[in-house]
Write a protein that holds these residues in place. Structure first.
Motif, short mmCIF file in Angstrom:
data_model
loop_
_atom_site.label_atom_id
_atom_site.label_comp_id
_atom_site.label_asym_id
_atom_site.label_seq_id
_atom_site.Cartn_x
_atom_site.Cartn_y
_atom_site.Cartn_z
N ALA A 201 0.84 -1.21 0.00
CA ALA A 201 0.00 0.00 0.00
C ALA A 201 0.87 1.26 0.00
N ARG A 202 1.93 1.25 0.79
CA ARG A 202 2.83 2.41 0.82
C ARG A 202 3.49 2.64 -0.54
N ARG A 203 3.85 1.56 -1.20
CA ARG A 203 4.50 1.71 -2.51
C ARG A 203 3.52 2.27 -3.55
N LEU A 204 2.27 1.87 -3.46
CA LEU A 204 1.24 2.46 -4.33
C LEU A 204 1.10 3.96 -4.08
N GLN A 205 1.06 4.33 -2.83
CA GLN A 205 0.94 5.75 -2.48
C GLN A 205 2.16 6.53 -2.95
N ASP A 206 3.33 5.98 -2.76
CA ASP A 206 4.57 6.65 -3.18
C ASP A 206 4.61 6.84 -4.70
N ALA A 207 3.95 5.92 -5.44
CA ALA A 207 3.91 6.02 -6.90
C ALA A 207 2.90 7.06 -7.38
N GLY A 208 2.06 7.57 -6.47
CA GLY A 208 1.11 8.61 -6.84
C GLY A 208 -0.35 8.21 -6.80
N TRP A 209 -0.64 6.95 -6.46
CA TRP A 209 -2.03 6.51 -6.38
C TRP A 209 -2.68 7.04 -5.11
N GLU A 210 -3.97 7.34 -5.18
CA GLU A 210 -4.71 7.89 -4.05
C GLU A 210 -5.77 6.91 -3.57
N LYS A 211 -6.29 7.16 -2.36
CA LYS A 211 -7.36 6.35 -1.76
C LYS A 211 -7.00 4.86 -1.80
N VAL A 212 -5.77 4.55 -1.46
CA VAL A 212 -5.29 3.17 -1.51
C VAL A 212 -5.86 2.37 -0.34
N ALA A 213 -6.36 1.20 -0.65
CA ALA A 213 -6.90 0.30 0.38
C ALA A 213 -6.66 -1.13 -0.07
N TRP A 214 -6.80 -2.05 0.85
CA TRP A 214 -6.65 -3.47 0.48
C TRP A 214 -7.66 -4.31 1.24
N ARG A 215 -7.87 -5.50 0.68
CA ARG A 215 -8.76 -6.49 1.30
C ARG A 215 -8.10 -7.85 1.21
N ASP A 216 -8.09 -8.58 2.33
CA ASP A 216 -7.46 -9.90 2.36
C ASP A 216 -8.41 -10.96 1.82
N LEU A 217 -7.84 -11.91 1.10
CA LEU A 217 -8.57 -13.09 0.63
C LEU A 217 -7.89 -14.32 1.18
N THR A 218 -8.69 -15.34 1.50
CA THR A 218 -8.16 -16.61 2.00
C THR A 218 -7.18 -16.38 3.15
N GLY A 219 -7.61 -15.59 4.12
CA GLY A 219 -6.82 -15.37 5.31
C GLY A 219 -5.54 -14.58 5.10
N GLY A 220 -5.46 -13.86 3.99
CA GLY A 220 -4.27 -13.06 3.72
C GLY A 220 -3.26 -13.76 2.84
N ILE A 221 -3.54 -14.98 2.40
CA ILE A 221 -2.66 -15.61 1.41
C ILE A 221 -2.56 -14.71 0.19
N VAL A 222 -3.69 -14.09 -0.15
CA VAL A 222 -3.77 -13.16 -1.27
C VAL A 222 -4.39 -11.86 -0.76
N ALA A 223 -3.94 -10.74 -1.31
CA ALA A 223 -4.54 -9.45 -0.97
C ALA A 223 -4.91 -8.72 -2.27
N LEU A 224 -6.05 -8.07 -2.21
CA LEU A 224 -6.48 -7.19 -3.31
C LEU A 224 -6.21 -5.75 -2.89
N HIS A 225 -5.34 -5.07 -3.62
CA HIS A 225 -5.10 -3.64 -3.39
C HIS A 225 -5.77 -2.82 -4.49
N ARG A 226 -6.37 -1.70 -4.10
CA ARG A 226 -7.00 -0.82 -5.09
C ARG A 226 -6.59 0.62 -4.80
N GLY A 227 -6.42 1.38 -5.87
CA GLY A 227 -6.11 2.80 -5.76
C GLY A 227 -6.73 3.54 -6.92
N PHE A 228 -6.70 4.88 -6.83
CA PHE A 228 -7.30 5.71 -7.86
C PHE A 228 -6.30 6.76 -8.35
N ALA A 229 -6.37 7.05 -9.64
CA ALA A 229 -5.52 8.08 -10.21
C ALA A 229 -6.04 9.45 -9.80
N PRO A 230 -5.16 10.39 -9.45
CA PRO A 230 -5.62 11.74 -9.07
C PRO A 230 -6.44 12.37 -10.16
#
Length: 230
Positions: A201-230
């Motif tokens: 999530a921090r790397r997404l924010q550092d790259a310029g993405w906004e409203k970054v959030a994530w959701r864990d799947l299968t107990g965190g084996i996989v994570a879905l990260h989403r962000g928005f372009a300014p």
């Protein structure tokens, strides 16, 4: 070259995926104990592709991940730097515009897409931060990115069991079902070396993405990260 090293030189990673292209999807289903299909459905929900939109699916491989976006009515571009994967995908889905491309130097104009997504591929890009900035460059203002990637299980006892599976059980299973089991040893090692959910999530924010959030799947084996372009 049968197995990429963790410095992730592009030619090594591409060669590795070329070798596993033919049986890649079925191998993933077996190794994930069927969870890969669930993860793809969650990615499709998160991307929420709509008719008339343009969606870029990076590390699309054979295009399995791209089909739901196209089915929803979006103009979908499956992009990968493994020519072997693209050839296999073109045989299966000849109507899709498979495109060869490196995530760190995307062959697309600025703000060309409403959404950009990558599933289980960002981990294999040799320069993650450059790739995140490139994704932002080709995304329209207000557009979205969805990243589906292996991550770190959130429950400590389960994390230990999962790590043991990766390093001990996965290689012999891969040898039984994959055309290139060495590739899956690399994949296990790369999963262990990948940042956790807040780290990505921090790397997404550092790259310029906004409203970054994530959701864990299968107990965190996989994570879905989403962000928005300014």
């Amino acid at each position: 070259m049968t197995r990429a090293s963790l410095d992730k030189q592009p030619n090594e990673v591409a060669a590795m995926f070329d070798k596993v292209a033919a049986r890649y999807d079925i191998t993933n289903d077996v190794l994930s104990l069927g969870q890969a299909r669930l993860w793809r459905r969650e990615v499709a929900r998160a991307v929420d592709a709509r008719p008339g939109e343009r969606v870029l699916d990076l590390a699309a491989g054979t295009g399995t991940s791209s089909v739901p976006f196209a089915t929803a009515g979006a103009y979908t571009v499956p992009c990968d730097f493994s020519l072997g994967m693209l050839r296999e995908g073109k045989k299966r889905e000849p109507w899709m515009p498979f495109t060869a491309g490196d995530a760190t130097r995307l062959p697309f104009a600025d703000e060309a897409f409403d959404a950009v997504t990558i599933s289980f591929g960002l981990r294999n890009v040799h320069d993650t931060d450059t790739a995140l900035r490139e994704m932002l460059r080709v995304t329209k203002s207000g557009g979205r990115v969805v990243i589906c990637e292996f991550s770190h299980p959130t429950w400590e006892p389960f994390r230990k069991v999962y790590t043991e599976y990766l390093m001990r059980a996965l290689p012999p299973v891969a040898e039984a079902v994959s055309s290139n089991p060495d590739a899956y040893v690399y994949l296990a090692e790369s999963i262990r070396a990948w940042p956790d959910q807040p780290g990505l999530a921090r790397r997404l924010q550092d790259a310029g993405w906004e409203k970054v959030a994530w959701r864990d799947l299968t107990g965190g084996i996989v994570a879905l990260h989403r962000g928005f372009a300014p």
